[in-house]
Write an enzyme that holds these catalytic residues in place. Structure first.
Site, short mmCIF file in Angstrom:
data_model
loop_
_atom_site.label_atom_id
_atom_site.label_comp_id
_atom_site.label_asym_id
_atom_site.label_seq_id
_atom_site.Cartn_x
_atom_site.Cartn_y
_atom_site.Cartn_z
N HIS A 53 0.82 -1.20 0.00
CA HIS A 53 0.00 0.00 0.00
C HIS A 53 0.86 1.26 0.00
O HIS A 53 0.51 2.25 -0.64
CB HIS A 53 -1.01 0.05 1.14
N HIS A 71 -10.54 0.64 -10.07
CA HIS A 71 -10.13 1.63 -9.06
C HIS A 71 -8.69 2.11 -9.29
O HIS A 71 -8.43 3.30 -9.39
CB HIS A 71 -10.27 1.02 -7.66
N PHE A 72 -7.76 1.17 -9.41
CA PHE A 72 -6.37 1.67 -9.49
C PHE A 72 -6.00 2.14 -10.90
O PHE A 72 -4.96 2.77 -11.07
CB PHE A 72 -5.35 0.69 -8.89
N HIS A 73 -6.89 1.87 -11.88
CA HIS A 73 -6.64 2.52 -13.16
C HIS A 73 -7.09 3.98 -13.12
O HIS A 73 -6.66 4.78 -13.96
CB HIS A 73 -7.28 1.75 -14.31
N ARG A 130 -11.18 -10.19 -11.13
CA ARG A 130 -10.03 -9.57 -11.78
C ARG A 130 -9.03 -10.66 -12.16
O ARG A 130 -9.21 -11.82 -11.80
CB ARG A 130 -9.37 -8.56 -10.83
N ARG A 131 -8.00 -10.28 -12.90
CA ARG A 131 -6.88 -11.17 -13.21
C ARG A 131 -7.33 -12.47 -13.82
O ARG A 131 -6.82 -13.53 -13.48
CB ARG A 131 -6.09 -11.48 -11.94
N TYR A 166 1.24 4.92 -2.55
CA TYR A 166 1.50 6.31 -2.17
C TYR A 166 2.84 6.79 -2.71
O TYR A 166 3.02 7.98 -2.99
CB TYR A 166 1.38 6.50 -0.65
#
Lengths: 561, 40, 160
Positions: free
Chosen positions: A234, A385-387, A450-451, A238
């Site tokens: 995580h 989300h992380f895209h 996912r994946r 950041y």
């Protein structure tokens, strides 16, 4: 303080506002590797969305998960790490001062160690010896050279971070009792957080996965390896985000002709990121057995703390924009928005990034909300989300920075024509990512995992409802690949076109005269390190003790691809 | 004090925009919470 | 450190919302027992087939417990045992699952049953299946080349 001290600090430069050419070469070396990774990783992404929409089949012997590993490792780790150290080296040199020969040498050693590690890992992935994705979860077992390569990448980053940090320490010695340049302070924060965060993953790789893949030990403690990975995982996100925040806080105000809203608030939010980015990894393990439910919730609370600096940031950035708009004569409540330089890609690209970070952050709060994680855990919602966060908020900001950084470092200019192409590139990216990410979020809420390669799940009705969203992902992904090609075209033009010779500014903002003086406590890193270490120990000592003392028979390695 | 009020006035748009994004976050969370509670 | 009036309002609202999120999820977890799946039982993953309850996978009616049914599932590359599970609507069910090899996922799509299966650990989740229907179970953690083919089905049917 600020403006003047930034410039006097780099008085020994060729041009007071120019990164020394020797530092520029070091920075550019990182950027080349980053963009090679962008091209190959982007191509892998295109293949994935097409396979998953059932439009193409990969030719033997390439398998979907090998392509997915390429995508994750190259874009999640290599593009980001190399771009960040390239950017930070240039920024440190520009704002704090030219590196000494020793510092620069250390930077080059770091660069080569990282590059050699990257090549080692890449070769193993291409040979299909390491189809374990970028999270390399045991007990799937990759070739030891893959793990050794990744370990070298991490060790290389430590050297690169040390090289930048030594320059800042030198500045502090030369300028006692002064507040250091804001972007230098921010780089130190990011490097400090990175160093503490990577201890976990380095421990996992060096003491668990390497001996195990070499056959020195037979079995590995799976849950411990995952917990160590996520103590890093995580903070990694950041580490991607903070350089984007540096651009938003320090560069963008200068680009729009405004001022940094508040030096102290900017520093305060970076300190909060340093403190709360590491002791929160368990929120990636909320649905895992063997981890105590109360400790999961404790780290969920800490995770919510790390939202606060982003709330502060949103206000500070809007304030910078509003004050500038009003300076230019805007009167109404929102009319200042019209005064912003929408046609300047140095502003436009990071601005779209900021905008996209809002839904990204909202989704992130849902993900971290303890049992609500069950709603979306390991569904393609998370990918969506992380895209938004890393692949748009961060990456678009990096693109926006490239448009001035590369010409600055190579003695060229961002021309009007390239600026225009940059705007088109940004729109394409936002559009492609919008379509892809919305499809992913929707499919994820309907349970699509996912994946996963294309599958009709035995003809299940539900899987049919996922397909239209997978087509949406393919449309978005295709636009994104076109945007990558356009970006690389602009990059090549900016870097090598002989007609663009000139001087491009490295924009560094100055602080608003209304802002208050920065309290020295914010620069007291000894204090922050003590608090950081204490927080990590509090959040992780018991869970790790619990995992080790409760541990079942360890796992042998599997190669199931 | 008057000077301070002036800067406050200047940040009205900022305040509304921030609150809009805050309300957006709460709505997204609320929708997801609703879906979560509706499922077994 | 000086904060503007509006910034104070904004932070109060933002931090307040976060506290509300934490209170809601925290009370649900600690008061209503709605924790995310966090069972701490361990098992020898190489002998799963021989050890209770996994020596008898499938749906079992139980009595004298807080739940009415136990659904026992074994995951391995790339299938679940058993391929179809049937439980009556309205039953309180405990899902008990583990893996015989690598890490797998156990996600019953469009429900909140979503847990990681890790070698050596037993994953558990208790819930009341209150809606009829066929629910697709998928592996949502990459486990190897057959990952996307790994699925089974939960049928929630009328009471007999």
């Amino acid at each position: 303080m600020t403006g003047k001290s930034f410039e006097s600090a780099s008085a020994n430069n060729v041009h007071p506002k120019q990164v020394d050419p020797r530092d520029a070469r070091l920075s550019m070396a990182h950027i080349y590797v980053a963009f090679i990774a962008l091209f190959i990783g982007g191509l892998a992404g295109l293949l994935q969305v097409l396979v998953r929409a059932d439009t193409i089949k990969l030719p033997e012997p390439i398998n979907y998960y090998q392509v997915l590993t390429v995508h994750g490792v190259l874009l999640g780790l290599i593009l980001t790490i190399f771009f960040i150290f390239g950017f930070q080296t240039a920024a440190m040199s520009r704002a704090v001062g030219t590196l000494t020969d020793q510092q620069r040498l250390l930077g080059w050693i770091g660069f080569w160690v990282m590059t050699v590690g990257t090549v080692m890992a890449a070769v193993m992935v291409l040979l299909n010896e390491a189809t374990v994705l970028y999270t390399f979860y045991a007990p799937l077992q990759a070739h030891w050279i893959f793990y050794a390569g990744l370990a070298l990448v991490v060790i290389g980053t430590w050297l690169a971070a040390l090289s930048e940090s030594l320059r800042w320490i030198q500045w502090r010695k030369e300028n006692p009792n002064q507040t250091s340049p804001l972007i230098g302070f921010m780089i130190i924060c990011n490097n400090l957080m990175w160093f503490v965060a990577t201890i976990g993953v380095a421990t996992e790789v060096l003491f668990q996965l390497l001996p195990w893949s070499l056959g020195i030990v037979d079995r590995v403690d799976v849950l411990l390896s995952r917990t160590l990975f996520w103590s890093f995982g995580h903070a990694l996100v950041y580490f991607w985000l903070l350089p984007a925040y540096m651009v938003w806080y320090v560069v963008v105000p200068k680009v729009i002709g405004g001022k940094i809203f508040s030096d102290s608030l900017a520093r305060l939010s970076f300190i909060m990121f340093v403190l709360f980015s590491v002791p929160v990894g368990l929120h990636h393990q909320l649905t895992e057995p063997g981890v105590d439910a109360s400790w999961k919730f404790f780290q969920v609370v800490l995770t919510m703390m790390v939202v606060i600096p982003s709330l502060l940031t949103a206000f500070s950035l809007f304030a910078t924009f509003e004050l500038r708009g009003r300076e230019l004569g805007a009167k109404g409540v929102f009319s200042w928005l019209k005064k912003l330089p929408w046609g300047d890609v140095r502003f436009f690209a990071p601005f779209i990034g900021m905008l996209v970070f809002i839904p990204g952050g909202a989704g992130g709060i849902v993900n971290a909300s303890n049992q609500m994680n069950q709603l979306i855990h390991n569904t393609i919602w998370v990918t969506g989300h992380f895209h938004l966060t890393v692949a748009t908020a961060v990456v678009l900001t990096f693109f926006g920075a490239t448009y001035w950084l590369v010409p600055h470092l190579t003695g060229r200019q961002l021309t009007k024509e390239m600026n225009k192409l940059g705007i088109i590139q940004t729109i394409l990216w936002a559009l492609g990512m919008g379509i892809m990410s919305i499809s992913m979020h929707a499919a994820g809420l309907l349970g699509a995992p996912r994946r996963s390669s294309f599958s009709d799940y035995g003809g299940a009705d539900l899987a049919k409802t996922w397909l239209s969203y997978q087509v949406g992902q393919a449309v978005g992904g295709t636009l994104l690949f076109i945007a990558i090609l356009l970006f690389l075209y602009i990059f090549i033009k900016l870097r090598w076109s002989s007609t663009h010779k000139g001087f491009e500014e490295f924009p560094i903002g100055t602080v608003s005269e209304h802002a208050q003086k920065t309290p020295p406590i914010l620069e007291n890193f000894k204090l922050w390190i003590v608090i950081l270490v204490a927080l990590v120990l509090i959040a992780y000592t018991y869970p790790i003790y619990d995992i080790i003392s409760n541990s079942p028979l360890g796992s042998k390695g599997y190669k199931l691809w | 004090m008057t000077k301070k009020d002036e800067t406050n006035e200047k940040l009205k748009g900022t305040f509304y925009l921030s609150m809009t994004l805050g309300v957006f976050i709460v709505i997204v969370w609320g929708i997801c919470f609703g879906i979560f509670m509706g499922r077994f | 450190m000086h904060l503007h009036k509006y910034e104070k309002y904004w932070l109060t609202f933002g931090v307040g919302s976060l506290i509300v999120f934490l209170l809601i999820t925290g009370i649900m977890a600690f008061h209503n027992g709605s924790h995310p799946p966090s069972a701490k039982k361990t098992i020898n993953y190489e002998k799963v087939d021989e050890l209770a309850p996994f020596n008898n996978p499938g749906v079992h009616r139980v009595s004298g417990k807080d739940w009415d049914y136990e659904v026992v599932v074994i995951a391995s590359a790339f299938a679940y045992i058993k391929p179809v599970l049937e439980v009556p609507v309205g039953a309180k069910v405990k899902f008990i699952a583990t893996t015989k090899d690598v890490v797998h996922g156990f996600e019953i799509a469009k429900t909140n049953i979503n847990m990681m299966l890790e070698p050596g650990y037993v994953s558990e989740f208790v819930t009341t299946v209150n809606k009829k229907g066929d629910y697709l179970i998928v592996c949502n953690e990459y486990c190897g080349v057959g990952h996307a083919q790994m699925h089974s089905m939960l049928k929630v049917v009328d009471k007999k």
